[in-house]
Motif scaffolding. Structure first.
Motif, PDB file in Angstrom:
ATOM      1  N   HIS A   1       1.001  -1.385  -0.095  1.00 54.50           N
ATOM      2  CA  HIS A   1      -0.081  -0.049   0.075  1.00 54.50           C
ATOM      3  C   HIS A   1       0.903   1.194  -0.170  1.00 54.50           C
ATOM      4  O   HIS A   1       0.150   2.485  -0.035  1.00 54.50           O
ATOM      5  CB  HIS A   1      -0.884   0.309   1.326  1.00 54.50           C
ATOM      6  CG  HIS A   1      -1.706  -1.288   1.230  1.00 54.50           C
ATOM      7  ND1 HIS A   1      -2.524  -1.717   0.264  1.00 54.50           N
ATOM      8  CD2 HIS A   1      -1.808  -2.208   1.903  1.00 54.50           C
ATOM      9  CE1 HIS A   1      -3.224  -2.760   0.702  1.00 54.50           C
ATOM     10  NE2 HIS A   1      -2.752  -3.109   1.726  1.00 54.50           N
ATOM     11  N   ASN A   2       2.228   1.000   0.015  1.00 58.39           N
ATOM     12  CA  ASN A   2       3.170   2.375   0.045  1.00 58.39           C
ATOM     13  C   ASN A   2       2.656   3.418   1.350  1.00 58.39           C
ATOM     14  O   ASN A   2       2.836   4.411   0.910  1.00 58.39           O
ATOM     15  CB  ASN A   2       2.855   3.065  -1.393  1.00 58.39           C
ATOM     16  CG  ASN A   2       4.030   3.927  -1.507  1.00 58.39           C
ATOM     17  OD1 ASN A   2       5.331   3.514  -1.089  1.00 58.39           O
ATOM     18  ND2 ASN A   2       4.048   4.981  -2.337  1.00 58.39           N
ATOM     19  N   GLU A   3       2.376   2.779   2.419  1.00 64.51           N
ATOM     20  CA  GLU A   3       2.056   3.509   3.402  1.00 64.51           C
ATOM     21  C   GLU A   3       2.711   2.834   4.671  1.00 64.51           C
ATOM     22  O   GLU A   3       2.951   1.569   4.685  1.00 64.51           O
ATOM     23  CB  GLU A   3       0.555   3.648   3.506  1.00 64.51           C
ATOM     24  CG  GLU A   3      -0.151   4.549   2.489  1.00 64.51           C
ATOM     25  CD  GLU A   3      -1.757   4.572   2.661  1.00 64.51           C
ATOM     26  OE1 GLU A   3      -2.152   5.585   2.673  1.00 64.51           O
ATOM     27  OE2 GLU A   3      -2.313   3.387   2.697  1.00 64.51           O
ATOM     28  N   ARG A   4       2.919   3.831   5.639  1.00 61.47           N
ATOM     29  CA  ARG A   4       3.250   3.185   7.019  1.00 61.47           C
ATOM     30  C   ARG A   4       1.992   3.631   8.101  1.00 61.47           C
ATOM     31  O   ARG A   4       1.220   4.525   8.088  1.00 61.47           O
ATOM     32  CB  ARG A   4       4.308   3.841   7.482  1.00 61.47           C
ATOM     33  CG  ARG A   4       5.718   3.613   6.997  1.00 61.47           C
ATOM     34  CD  ARG A   4       6.907   3.978   7.742  1.00 61.47           C
ATOM     35  NE  ARG A   4       8.130   4.044   6.770  1.00 61.47           N
ATOM     36  CZ  ARG A   4       8.967   2.902   6.739  1.00 61.47           C
ATOM     37  NH1 ARG A   4       8.500   2.110   7.665  1.00 61.47           N
ATOM     38  NH2 ARG A   4       9.999   2.772   6.237  1.00 61.47           N
ATOM     39  N   GLY A   5       1.751   2.412   8.987  1.00 60.89           N
ATOM     40  CA  GLY A   5       0.726   2.677   9.867  1.00 60.89           C
ATOM     41  C   GLY A   5       1.329   3.100  11.404  1.00 60.89           C
ATOM     42  O   GLY A   5       0.686   3.064  12.291  1.00 60.89           O
ATOM     43  N   TYR A   6       2.550   3.526  11.433  1.00 60.18           N
ATOM     44  CA  TYR A   6       3.255   3.935  12.510  1.00 60.18           C
ATOM     45  C   TYR A   6       4.381   4.968  12.208  1.00 60.18           C
ATOM     46  O   TYR A   6       4.690   5.169  10.941  1.00 60.18           O
ATOM     47  CB  TYR A   6       4.077   2.833  13.040  1.00 60.18           C
ATOM     48  CG  TYR A   6       5.021   2.159  12.354  1.00 60.18           C
ATOM     49  CD1 TYR A   6       6.378   2.555  12.485  1.00 60.18           C
ATOM     50  CD2 TYR A   6       4.745   0.965  11.385  1.00 60.18           C
ATOM     51  CE1 TYR A   6       7.466   1.790  11.536  1.00 60.18           C
ATOM     52  CE2 TYR A   6       5.699   0.614  10.626  1.00 60.18           C
ATOM     53  CZ  TYR A   6       6.958   0.740  10.558  1.00 60.18           C
ATOM     54  OH  TYR A   6       7.856   0.389  10.018  1.00 60.18           O
ATOM     55  N   ASN A   7       4.967   5.840  13.095  1.00 60.30           N
ATOM     56  CA  ASN A   7       5.871   6.902  12.820  1.00 60.30           C
ATOM     57  C   ASN A   7       7.379   6.057  13.206  1.00 60.30           C
ATOM     58  O   ASN A   7       7.275   5.426  14.000  1.00 60.30           O
ATOM     59  CB  ASN A   7       5.827   7.855  13.875  1.00 60.30           C
ATOM     60  CG  ASN A   7       4.172   8.670  13.466  1.00 60.30           C
ATOM     61  OD1 ASN A   7       4.029   9.084  12.322  1.00 60.30           O
ATOM     62  ND2 ASN A   7       3.729   9.033  14.887  1.00 60.30           N
ATOM     63  N   LEU A   8       8.009   6.507  12.355  1.00 61.80           N
ATOM     64  CA  LEU A   8       9.531   5.947  12.353  1.00 61.80           C
ATOM     65  C   LEU A   8      10.143   6.706  13.765  1.00 61.80           C
ATOM     66  O   LEU A   8       9.909   7.896  13.889  1.00 61.80           O
ATOM     67  CB  LEU A   8      10.388   6.335  11.127  1.00 61.80           C
ATOM     68  CG  LEU A   8      10.067   5.408  10.166  1.00 61.80           C
ATOM     69  CD1 LEU A   8      10.839   6.164   8.846  1.00 61.80           C
ATOM     70  CD2 LEU A   8      10.248   4.189  10.344  1.00 61.80           C
TER      71      LEU A   8
END
Length: 444
Positions: free
Chosen positions: A437-444
């Protein structure tokens, strides 16, 4: 003056006004606003179970790199099944054309297309056991059941299936497995399992055994996640899981009490026994885990909640409070051992215990329905011969397990050959949020 009083007045005046009597006979059934309001509410509650309930419940249990992928699957399934339900699903499940009690024919297994594209459904269409609420509400209510069933399967293969393959699989599975099983159990006289006498008030076979067995087959066909079981794969946010479990608990009152399809005593008792069984299962799982592992866990009690909700589902309309207590306690303990000890011993990678909770809990609840629906044991069903009813329940379970397992296996193997089911090792390592999905569900 109530509508009932108006009807009585019309009958009295018919002695001197024959024309009025004929008008009364030709009048359409009167919609019951109380039943309608309850069914609207129940429908909202059941949809609430999938989005956001199941999305949060499953999302919190996966690793952070797969959070959005699981939630995305729940949302996409909601959209896909809603559309398919309108086009042909409702018709396949509930069209009764060609059905005849005691006669086994093609329509004993699947409905026709008389309701395809919801043909003939208008704001004036009324349905229900006493024809007192809009058919549009019933269609939407049953749609929410059709939505959550394939969504439950997601938990078995989480973190490793391609999103495209998941969508195609769910569409075909809904068509060939869910809709036919729903027809056989719930469509009425002439449906195969209905004619057998299988008791399934709100979906023990149609929803939970169906989804649990499909999930087991799916996780076996796809294989284990990379690194399983040696690599730690702990849930990344149990707060989400607990919130999701709470939403499922609340939403399940629509699931079970709503299956009375009326605001009546059956709905009230279904609500009560749902609460009792769920509480008993939560405690059963918690204490079993406490005794076995030395400490109770939040994940454990959340899983116990769902196990109790699953197990009481087929029985909610026929068992009494004490029967619900036994069913819930048994489900909590049995599902705990199946989701932990049995899974480790057999080595299958059911990521989020779709089979261990829904499959096992559904089977247990379906069989125990045959026991505790008997009035002799405090039930409210018509069971007079417990052994005979238990055998009927076992046959219903066996048929569902075999049918679902075979058809699910065939669908998955064909799709694997045609388009592939599983993401690459590199994509799995990166996580499906980014890879699919080319997304992240969390912050790096």
């Amino acid at each position: 003056m109530t509508l009932r009083k108006f009807a009585g007045l019309g009958a009295l005046l018919s002695f001197v006004m024959p024309g009025l009597a004929m008008a009364e006979e030709a009048a359409a059934p009167v919609l019951n606003s109380g039943d309608t309001a309850w069914m609207l509410t129940a429908t909202i509650l059941v949809l609430f179970m999938t989005i956001p309930g199941l999305a949060l419940f499953y999302g919190g249990m996966v690793r952070s790199k797969n959070l959005l992928s699981v939630m995305m699957q729940c949302f996409a399934i909601t959209g896909l099944i809603s559309v398919l339900w309108v086009i042909y699903g409702y018709s396949i499940a509930f069209d009764t054309t060609g059905m005849e009690q005691g006669v086994v024919n093609f329509n004993s297994f699947v409905g026709g297309f008389g309701k395809a594209f919801l043909a003939g459904v208008t704001p004036a269409s009324i349905t229900g056991p006493t024809a007192l609420f809009p058919e549009a509400v019933f269609i939407t209510f049953q749609m929410t059941f059709a939505i959550i069933t394939p969504a439950l399967i997601v938990g078995a293969f989480a973190e490793r299936m391609k999103f495209s393959a998941m969508l195609v699989f769910m569409g075909i599975w809904f068509t060939l497995v869910y809709a036919p099983i729903a027809h056989m159990v719930w469509s009425g006289n002439g449906g195969l399992l209905w004619d057998w006498g299988v008791l399934d008030f709100a979906g023990g076979t149609v929803v939970h055994i169906n989804a649990g067995i499909a999930g087991l087959v799916a996780c076996l066909v796809l294989g284990k996640r990379k690194g399983f079981p040696t690599t730690p794969m702990a849930p990344h946010n149990l707060g989400y899981t607990l919130m999701g479990a709470a939403m499922l608990w609340v939403g399940w009152f629509g699931f079970n009490a709503g299956s009375a399809v009326a605001a009546n005593g059956t709905a009230g008792m279904a609500m009560l026994v749902t609460q009792i069984a769920t509480a008993a299962a939560a405690l059963g799982w918690m204490f079993a885990e406490w005794i076995t592992h030395g400490k109770p866990s939040a994940l454990g009690i959340a899983s116990g909640v769902v196990a109790g909700l699953v197990a009481i589902t087929p029985a909610a309309g026929t068992v009494g409070p004490m029967g619900a207590l036994v069913i819930g306690l048994a489900a909590g303990v049995l599902c705990f051992f199946c989701a932990t000890t049995l899974k480790r011993k057999l080595g299958y990678d059911d990521s989020l215990d779709a089979f261990g909770v829904h499959g096992i809990g559904g089977i247990l609840g379906a069989i125990l329905t045959g026991v505790f629906a008997a009035p002799a044991l405090g039930g409210f069903g018509t069971v007079t011969d417990i052994a005979a009813q238990v055998w009927i329940q076992v046959k219903g379970v066996g048929f569902t397990v075999i049918y679902t397992a075979i058809v699910t296996f065939i669908i998955l193997k064909v799709l694997d050959a045609v388009m592939g089911l599983r993401v690459s090792e590199e994509e799995e390592a990166v996580g499906l949020d980014l890879a699919q999905h080319n997304e992240r569900g969390y912050n790096l």
